[in-house]
Design a protein around this motif. Structure first.
Motif, PDB file in Angstrom:
ATOM      1  N   LEU A 216       0.812  -1.224   0.000  1.00  0.00           N
ATOM      2  CA  LEU A 216       0.000   0.000   0.000  1.00  0.00           C
ATOM      3  C   LEU A 216       0.842   1.269   0.000  1.00  0.00           C
ATOM      4  O   LEU A 216       0.318   2.350  -0.278  1.00  0.00           O
ATOM      5  CB  LEU A 216      -0.929   0.017   1.212  1.00  0.00           C
ATOM      6  N   THR A 217       2.124   1.148   0.341  1.00  0.00           N
ATOM      7  CA  THR A 217       2.959   2.338   0.497  1.00  0.00           C
ATOM      8  C   THR A 217       4.313   2.187  -0.200  1.00  0.00           C
ATOM      9  O   THR A 217       5.305   2.778   0.233  1.00  0.00           O
ATOM     10  CB  THR A 217       3.179   2.658   1.997  1.00  0.00           C
ATOM     11  N   ALA A 218       4.344   1.436  -1.278  1.00  0.00           N
ATOM     12  CA  ALA A 218       5.612   1.209  -1.990  1.00  0.00           C
ATOM     13  C   ALA A 218       6.257   2.529  -2.422  1.00  0.00           C
ATOM     14  O   ALA A 218       7.472   2.705  -2.283  1.00  0.00           O
ATOM     15  CB  ALA A 218       5.386   0.299  -3.196  1.00  0.00           C
ATOM     16  N   GLU A 219       5.459   3.459  -2.917  1.00  0.00           N
ATOM     17  CA  GLU A 219       6.005   4.747  -3.375  1.00  0.00           C
ATOM     18  C   GLU A 219       6.612   5.534  -2.214  1.00  0.00           C
ATOM     19  O   GLU A 219       7.668   6.150  -2.353  1.00  0.00           O
ATOM     20  CB  GLU A 219       4.920   5.568  -4.070  1.00  0.00           C
ATOM     21  N   GLN A 220       5.945   5.512  -1.061  1.00  0.00           N
ATOM     22  CA  GLN A 220       6.457   6.230   0.101  1.00  0.00           C
ATOM     23  C   GLN A 220       7.784   5.634   0.587  1.00  0.00           C
ATOM     24  O   GLN A 220       8.670   6.364   1.025  1.00  0.00           O
ATOM     25  CB  GLN A 220       5.438   6.206   1.255  1.00  0.00           C
ATOM     26  N   VAL A 221       7.924   4.310   0.486  1.00  0.00           N
ATOM     27  CA  VAL A 221       9.188   3.665   0.875  1.00  0.00           C
ATOM     28  C   VAL A 221      10.260   3.968  -0.166  1.00  0.00           C
ATOM     29  O   VAL A 221      11.390   4.316   0.184  1.00  0.00           O
ATOM     30  CB  VAL A 221       8.996   2.145   1.072  1.00  0.00           C
TER      31      VAL A 221
ATOM     32  N   LYS B  32       8.527   7.459   4.187  1.00  0.00           N
ATOM     33  CA  LYS B  32       7.885   6.658   5.232  1.00  0.00           C
ATOM     34  C   LYS B  32       8.953   6.174   6.199  1.00  0.00           C
ATOM     35  O   LYS B  32       9.932   5.560   5.794  1.00  0.00           O
ATOM     36  CB  LYS B  32       7.170   5.461   4.598  1.00  0.00           C
ATOM     37  N   THR B  33       8.784   6.451   7.496  1.00  0.00           N
ATOM     38  CA  THR B  33       9.750   6.008   8.500  1.00  0.00           C
ATOM     39  C   THR B  33       9.081   5.250   9.648  1.00  0.00           C
ATOM     40  O   THR B  33       9.753   4.861  10.601  1.00  0.00           O
ATOM     41  CB  THR B  33      10.546   7.197   9.073  1.00  0.00           C
TER      42      THR B  33
ATOM     43  N   PRO C  72      -3.056   0.816  20.789  1.00  0.00           N
ATOM     44  CA  PRO C  72      -4.276   0.807  19.985  1.00  0.00           C
ATOM     45  C   PRO C  72      -4.109   1.629  18.705  1.00  0.00           C
ATOM     46  O   PRO C  72      -3.452   2.668  18.706  1.00  0.00           O
ATOM     47  CB  PRO C  72      -5.330   1.417  20.901  1.00  0.00           C
ATOM     48  N   LEU C  73      -4.717   1.122  17.652  1.00  0.00           N
ATOM     49  CA  LEU C  73      -4.654   1.805  16.353  1.00  0.00           C
ATOM     50  C   LEU C  73      -5.075   3.258  16.466  1.00  0.00           C
ATOM     51  O   LEU C  73      -4.430   4.151  15.907  1.00  0.00           O
ATOM     52  CB  LEU C  73      -5.538   1.069  15.344  1.00  0.00           C
ATOM     53  N   ASN C  74      -6.140   3.535  17.215  1.00  0.00           N
ATOM     54  CA  ASN C  74      -6.668   4.897  17.274  1.00  0.00           C
ATOM     55  C   ASN C  74      -5.826   5.838  18.135  1.00  0.00           C
ATOM     56  O   ASN C  74      -6.170   7.000  18.285  1.00  0.00           O
ATOM     57  CB  ASN C  74      -8.124   4.900  17.732  1.00  0.00           C
ATOM     58  N   ALA C  75      -4.680   5.374  18.651  1.00  0.00           N
ATOM     59  CA  ALA C  75      -3.773   6.249  19.401  1.00  0.00           C
ATOM     60  C   ALA C  75      -2.762   6.935  18.475  1.00  0.00           C
ATOM     61  O   ALA C  75      -1.905   7.679  18.944  1.00  0.00           O
ATOM     62  CB  ALA C  75      -3.038   5.458  20.482  1.00  0.00           C
ATOM     63  N   ILE C  76      -2.890   6.735  17.175  1.00  0.00           N
ATOM     64  CA  ILE C  76      -1.946   7.339  16.230  1.00  0.00           C
ATOM     65  C   ILE C  76      -2.031   8.864  16.302  1.00  0.00           C
ATOM     66  O   ILE C  76      -3.110   9.438  16.432  1.00  0.00           O
ATOM     67  CB  ILE C  76      -2.180   6.832  14.791  1.00  0.00           C
ATOM     68  N   THR C  77      -0.889   9.501  16.235  1.00  0.00           N
ATOM     69  CA  THR C  77      -0.814  10.963  16.272  1.00  0.00           C
ATOM     70  C   THR C  77      -0.763  11.522  14.850  1.00  0.00           C
ATOM     71  O   THR C  77      -0.383  10.808  13.912  1.00  0.00           O
ATOM     72  CB  THR C  77       0.454  11.421  17.015  1.00  0.00           C
ATOM     73  N   PRO C  78      -1.095  12.796  14.673  1.00  0.00           N
ATOM     74  CA  PRO C  78      -0.946  13.407  13.344  1.00  0.00           C
ATOM     75  C   PRO C  78       0.497  13.319  12.829  1.00  0.00           C
ATOM     76  O   PRO C  78       0.721  13.114  11.631  1.00  0.00           O
ATOM     77  CB  PRO C  78      -1.369  14.862  13.571  1.00  0.00           C
ATOM     78  N   GLN C  79       1.465  13.436  13.737  1.00  0.00           N
ATOM     79  CA  GLN C  79       2.867  13.333  13.318  1.00  0.00           C
ATOM     80  C   GLN C  79       3.168  11.940  12.769  1.00  0.00           C
ATOM     81  O   GLN C  79       3.887  11.794  11.783  1.00  0.00           O
ATOM     82  CB  GLN C  79       3.813  13.637  14.494  1.00  0.00           C
ATOM     83  N   ASP C  80       2.611  10.908  13.400  1.00  0.00           N
ATOM     84  CA  ASP C  80       2.849   9.555  12.911  1.00  0.00           C
ATOM     85  C   ASP C  80       2.112   9.275  11.611  1.00  0.00           C
ATOM     86  O   ASP C  80       2.579   8.498  10.794  1.00  0.00           O
ATOM     87  CB  ASP C  80       2.488   8.515  13.972  1.00  0.00           C
ATOM     88  N   VAL C  81       0.967   9.892  11.403  1.00  0.00           N
ATOM     89  CA  VAL C  81       0.288   9.740  10.107  1.00  0.00           C
ATOM     90  C   VAL C  81       1.223  10.253   9.012  1.00  0.00           C
ATOM     91  O   VAL C  81       1.388   9.604   7.966  1.00  0.00           O
ATOM     92  CB  VAL C  81      -1.064  10.491  10.081  1.00  0.00           C
ATOM     93  N   HIS C  82       1.868  11.378   9.268  1.00  0.00           N
ATOM     94  CA  HIS C  82       2.839  11.929   8.316  1.00  0.00           C
ATOM     95  C   HIS C  82       4.007  10.970   8.133  1.00  0.00           C
ATOM     96  O   HIS C  82       4.429  10.691   7.006  1.00  0.00           O
ATOM     97  CB  HIS C  82       3.324  13.297   8.812  1.00  0.00           C
ATOM     98  N   ARG C  83       4.537  10.424   9.233  1.00  0.00           N
ATOM     99  CA  ARG C  83       5.668   9.498   9.158  1.00  0.00           C
ATOM    100  C   ARG C  83       5.281   8.184   8.497  1.00  0.00           C
ATOM    101  O   ARG C  83       6.138   7.465   7.977  1.00  0.00           O
ATOM    102  CB  ARG C  83       6.230   9.249  10.559  1.00  0.00           C
ATOM    103  N   GLU C  84       3.993   7.864   8.500  1.00  0.00           N
ATOM    104  CA  GLU C  84       3.489   6.682   7.795  1.00  0.00           C
ATOM    105  C   GLU C  84       3.461   6.910   6.278  1.00  0.00           C
ATOM    106  O   GLU C  84       3.249   5.989   5.516  1.00  0.00           O
ATOM    107  CB  GLU C  84       2.073   6.337   8.268  1.00  0.00           C
ATOM    108  N   GLY C  85       3.663   8.158   5.867  1.00  0.00           N
ATOM    109  CA  GLY C  85       3.692   8.460   4.442  1.00  0.00           C
ATOM    110  C   GLY C  85       2.430   9.104   3.910  1.00  0.00           C
ATOM    111  O   GLY C  85       2.219   9.161   2.705  1.00  0.00           O
ATOM    112  N   PHE C  86       1.583   9.610   4.810  1.00  0.00           N
ATOM    113  CA  PHE C  86       0.312  10.214   4.413  1.00  0.00           C
ATOM    114  C   PHE C  86       0.182  11.632   4.972  1.00  0.00           C
ATOM    115  O   PHE C  86      -0.648  11.892   5.856  1.00  0.00           O
ATOM    116  CB  PHE C  86      -0.850   9.341   4.887  1.00  0.00           C
ATOM    117  N   PRO C  87       0.955  12.579   4.468  1.00  0.00           N
ATOM    118  CA  PRO C  87       0.969  13.924   5.043  1.00  0.00           C
ATOM    119  C   PRO C  87      -0.337  14.691   4.909  1.00  0.00           C
ATOM    120  O   PRO C  87      -0.571  15.630   5.672  1.00  0.00           O
ATOM    121  CB  PRO C  87       2.095  14.621   4.278  1.00  0.00           C
ATOM    122  N   ARG C  88      -1.202  14.303   4.012  1.00  0.00           N
ATOM    123  CA  ARG C  88      -2.463  15.037   3.810  1.00  0.00           C
ATOM    124  C   ARG C  88      -3.658  14.368   4.498  1.00  0.00           C
ATOM    125  O   ARG C  88      -4.779  14.828   4.371  1.00  0.00           O
ATOM    126  CB  ARG C  88      -2.738  15.193   2.324  1.00  0.00           C
TER     127      ARG C  88
END
Length: 120
Positions: free
Chosen positions: A8-13, A18-19, A66-82
């Motif tokens: 799902l995130t090949a381009e980000q890697v 993605k970190t 828990p999945l829902n504990a993700i922070t906005p910063q981690d969403v960005h680090r997951e490769g989804f800045p928007r």
């Protein structure tokens, strides 16, 4: 060295944006472990090969929560800045069978090795 799929995130890697990644399972990882990013690890026809995404990555840290504990910063680090945290959780649930908002997931932070001339 284990392969880790980033279908799902090949381009980000590939672009090294993605970190962090979240996984169901993968509780055995430890800081320092090396992983080979690949596009897809399952459903490869007999005799087929995996498609590598660059060189190995190194695990920096591993934690569970828990999945829902993700922070906005981690969403960005997951490769989804928007994407918002809520949008990320909904996308993750859609793409991981049986996953719910409070599912305990493994958060894996990683770093990239030195750039290589090998495109594989």
């Amino acid at each position: 060295m284990r392969n880790m799929s980033f279908a799902l995130t090949a381009e980000q890697v590939l672009s090294r944006k993605k970190t962090v990644t979240r996984r169901i399972g993968w509780v055995f990882l430890k800081p320092g472990d090396l992983l080979q990013p690949i596009v897809k690890g399952q459903g490869i026809p007999k005799g087929g090969t995996v498609e590598k995404i660059g060189g190995p990555i190194q695990v920096v840290s591993v934690s569970r929560g828990p999945l829902n504990a993700i922070t906005p910063q981690d969403v960005h680090r997951e490769g989804f800045p928007r994407m918002t945290a809520g949008e990320f959780v909904r996308m993750f649930k859609r793409t991981h069978r049986g996953c719910r908002v409070g599912t305990i997931v493994t958060r894996i932070e990683f770093s990239y090795g030195e750039a290589s001339d090998d495109p594989a």
